[in-house]
Design a protein around this motif. Structure first.
Motif, PDB file in Angstrom:
ATOM      1  N   TRP A  61      -8.561   3.108   7.620  1.00 39.84           N
ATOM      2  CA  TRP A  61      -8.499   2.121   6.537  1.00 39.84           C
ATOM      3  C   TRP A  61      -9.855   1.424   6.471  1.00 39.84           C
ATOM      4  CZ3 TRP A  61      -3.806  -1.715   5.990  1.00 39.84           C
ATOM      5  CH2 TRP A  61      -3.827  -2.282   4.708  1.00 39.84           C
TER       6      TRP A  61
ATOM      7  N   GLU B 242      -2.155  -1.209  -1.151  1.00 38.73           N
ATOM      8  CA  GLU B 242      -2.939  -0.445  -0.181  1.00 38.73           C
ATOM      9  C   GLU B 242      -2.105  -0.105   1.046  1.00 38.73           C
ATOM     10  OE1 GLU B 242      -6.520  -2.530   0.719  1.00 38.73           O
ATOM     11  OE2 GLU B 242      -7.468  -2.046  -1.212  1.00 38.73           O
ATOM     12  N   ARG B 243      -1.275  -1.047   1.521  1.00 36.43           N
ATOM     13  CA  ARG B 243      -0.422  -0.762   2.680  1.00 36.43           C
ATOM     14  C   ARG B 243       0.603   0.313   2.349  1.00 36.43           C
ATOM     15  NH1 ARG B 243       1.791  -6.061   5.640  1.00 36.43           N
ATOM     16  NH2 ARG B 243       2.822  -4.368   6.790  1.00 36.43           N
TER      17      ARG B 243
ATOM     18  N   ASP C 147     -11.267   3.268   0.031  1.00 39.87           N
ATOM     19  CA  ASP C 147     -10.276   2.403   0.660  1.00 39.87           C
ATOM     20  C   ASP C 147      -9.779   3.036   1.955  1.00 39.87           C
ATOM     21  OD1 ASP C 147     -10.316   0.420  -1.300  1.00 39.87           O
ATOM     22  OD2 ASP C 147      -8.878   1.503  -2.547  1.00 39.87           O
TER      23      ASP C 147
ATOM     24  N   ASN D 268       1.398  -6.586  -5.008  1.00 38.33           N
ATOM     25  CA  ASN D 268       0.042  -7.073  -5.179  1.00 38.33           C
ATOM     26  C   ASN D 268      -0.928  -6.038  -4.613  1.00 38.33           C
ATOM     27  OD1 ASN D 268      -0.360  -7.499  -2.327  1.00 38.33           O
ATOM     28  ND2 ASN D 268       0.770  -9.438  -2.498  1.00 38.33           N
ATOM     29  N   PRO D 269      -2.237  -6.180  -4.870  1.00 31.27           N
ATOM     30  CA  PRO D 269      -3.194  -5.144  -4.437  1.00 31.27           C
ATOM     31  C   PRO D 269      -3.173  -4.868  -2.938  1.00 31.27           C
ATOM     32  CG  PRO D 269      -4.191  -6.533  -6.096  1.00 31.27           C
ATOM     33  CD  PRO D 269      -2.875  -7.164  -5.762  1.00 31.27           C
ATOM     34  N   LYS D 270      -3.031  -5.902  -2.116  1.00 31.63           N
ATOM     35  CA  LYS D 270      -3.015  -5.690  -0.670  1.00 31.63           C
ATOM     36  C   LYS D 270      -1.792  -4.881  -0.256  1.00 31.63           C
ATOM     37  CE  LYS D 270      -4.678  -6.438   3.478  1.00 31.63           C
ATOM     38  NZ  LYS D 270      -5.991  -5.924   3.893  1.00 31.63           N
ATOM     39  N   GLN D 271      -0.637  -5.216  -0.836  1.00 33.33           N
ATOM     40  CA  GLN D 271       0.579  -4.469  -0.525  1.00 33.33           C
ATOM     41  C   GLN D 271       0.499  -3.038  -1.041  1.00 33.33           C
ATOM     42  OE1 GLN D 271       3.302  -7.080  -2.476  1.00 33.33           O
ATOM     43  NE2 GLN D 271       3.644  -8.368  -0.674  1.00 33.33           N
TER      44      GLN D 271
ATOM     45  N   GLU E 208     -16.613  -1.176   2.295  1.00 33.62           N
ATOM     46  CA  GLU E 208     -15.843   0.066   2.206  1.00 33.62           C
ATOM     47  C   GLU E 208     -16.700   1.257   1.785  1.00 33.62           C
ATOM     48  OE1 GLU E 208     -14.084   0.145  -2.319  1.00 33.62           O
ATOM     49  OE2 GLU E 208     -12.856  -0.765  -0.775  1.00 33.62           O
TER      50      GLU E 208
ATOM     51  N   SER F 251       0.046  -3.848   9.297  1.00 37.86           N
ATOM     52  CA  SER F 251       0.161  -5.307   9.165  1.00 37.86           C
ATOM     53  C   SER F 251      -0.810  -6.022  10.075  1.00 37.86           C
ATOM     54  CB  SER F 251       1.586  -5.727   9.504  1.00 37.86           C
ATOM     55  OG  SER F 251       1.909  -5.348  10.827  1.00 37.86           O
TER      56      SER F 251
ATOM     57  N   ALA G 197     -11.005  -0.279   3.591  1.00 35.63           N
ATOM     58  CA  ALA G 197     -11.079  -1.215   2.466  1.00 35.63           C
ATOM     59  C   ALA G 197     -11.694  -2.545   2.889  1.00 35.63           C
ATOM     60  CB  ALA G 197      -9.686  -1.446   1.894  1.00 35.63           C
ATOM     61  N   GLY G 198     -12.464  -3.114   1.993  1.00 35.42           N
ATOM     62  CA  GLY G 198     -13.118  -4.380   2.270  1.00 35.42           C
ATOM     63  C   GLY G 198     -14.511  -4.404   1.684  1.00 35.42           C
TER      64      GLY G 198
END
Length: 322
Positions: free
Chosen positions: A212, A196-197, A222, A191-194, A218, A322, A214-215
């Motif tokens: 980081w 980015e991680r 990102d 998914n998009p959050k993963q 931003e 995380s 992102a948000g």
């Protein structure tokens, strides 16, 4: 003699290849008369201020005028095809000629004695191919691969440079199978959050100083990466991450990077896309943006090769971010 890696945007490969076959090695950022590097150098020598377009052309292409000389060897990436490359010899001085039907690529060097090599041939060193595949700059010295380029160009056995070595070919197919499996897995399970991680882990592995951002605030990036160039010097790179499955033709990520250049005081921009291909709208916007900024797109196999290495590295901490 110096040796150079040469890169050209994929959307222009057909024209670029045809020009190379006619003894003309071209590069972008050459779409107006004022961008002739000789004119720009004359302005620099007179201490006259350059506009953004002139600065960009000089930054990307000045090697063609200032450093590349006759008899230098140039390793041209992905020409004539993605599984091959060309080594050509510089045959004269820089010139500037824009073809009206193309309206770009005015920077040109005469070349001769071009030779095509399979990336998986017996005589082709794997470290050289890896370095070439990863080269993102338009023009860059080969650095530690200098001698390998010279020695390879001197090989006269055509089978050794064009016929894939049996084990190397199997190795390539194993790697390709792993890449294909990774693509399928990530496209079904990410998914998009993963995403980015995952990209953060990739960035931190190469450049530990990663912010980081992102948000909702931003401001076009990102991530902002600080890259230590040594000697107390550093550059800042804005990164945008986009999830697309097959084709990426949306220009939103590039628009955000343009904002990041203004808001984050960065030197370079990188759009990372999980797509396999870039569409014509995105390619056109990228070409326009490159006229003013140092910006690149990392996508397709170039991205997944890096992710495959990342996932196989036992030193990577998967809880990062995380």
């Amino acid at each position: 003699m110096q040796c150079w890696f040469w890169n050209i945007e994929w959307a222009s490969q057909v024209y670029f290849r045809a020009e190379l076959e006619h003894g003309r090695l071209r590069q972008g950022w050459g779409y107006a008369d004022k961008l002739d590097l000789r004119r720009i150098r004359a302005k620099i020598e007179k201490a006259e201020q350059l506009d953004e377009e002139e600065q960009s052309a000089w930054s990307h292409c000045q090697s063609m005028l200032s450093y590349i000389k006759s008899d230098d060897l140039v390793v041209v990436k992905n020409i004539p095809s993605p599984d091959k490359f060309t080594i050509t010899k510089i045959g004269g001085a820089y010139d500037y000629r824009i073809e009206p039907k193309v309206a770009d690529f005015g920077h040109v060097l005469p070349v001769l004695d071009s030779r095509v090599f399979s990336k998986h041939a017996k005589a082709v060193p794997a470290p050289l191919v890896n370095a070439l595949n990863r080269a993102q700059s338009a023009i860059i010295p080969t650095y530690k691969h200098h001698e390998a380029v010279i020695q390879l160009y001197a090989v006269t056995d055509e089978q050794a440079i064009n016929k894939p070595e049996e084990f190397a070919d199997r190795f390539r197919r194993w790697r390709q199978a792993s890449l294909d499996a990774l693509k399928t897995q990530l496209k079904n399970d990410l998914n998009p959050k993963q995403a980015e991680r995952l990209i953060r882990s990739l960035l931190v592995r190469d450049h530990p100083d990663v912010l980081w951002t992102a948000g909702p605030k931003e401001r076009g990036a990102d991530f902002v990466v600080t890259i230590d160039n040594g000697y107390g010097l550093a550059t800042r790179m804005a990164v945008q991450v986009k999830m697309y499955s097959d084709l990426h033709d949306d220009i939103g990520g590039l628009d955000q990077l343009e904002e990041a250049f203004r808001e984050h005081n960065v030197d370079t921009g990188l759009l990372i896309s999980f797509a396999d291909r870039l569409g014509p709208t995105l390619a056109k916007r990228l070409s326009e943006l490159k006229q003013r900024y140092k910006v690149e797109v990392l996508y397709g196999e170039n991205l997944y090769e890096r992710l495959l290495e990342l996932l196989a590295d036992p030193a990577i901490d998967p809880t990062l971010g995380s």
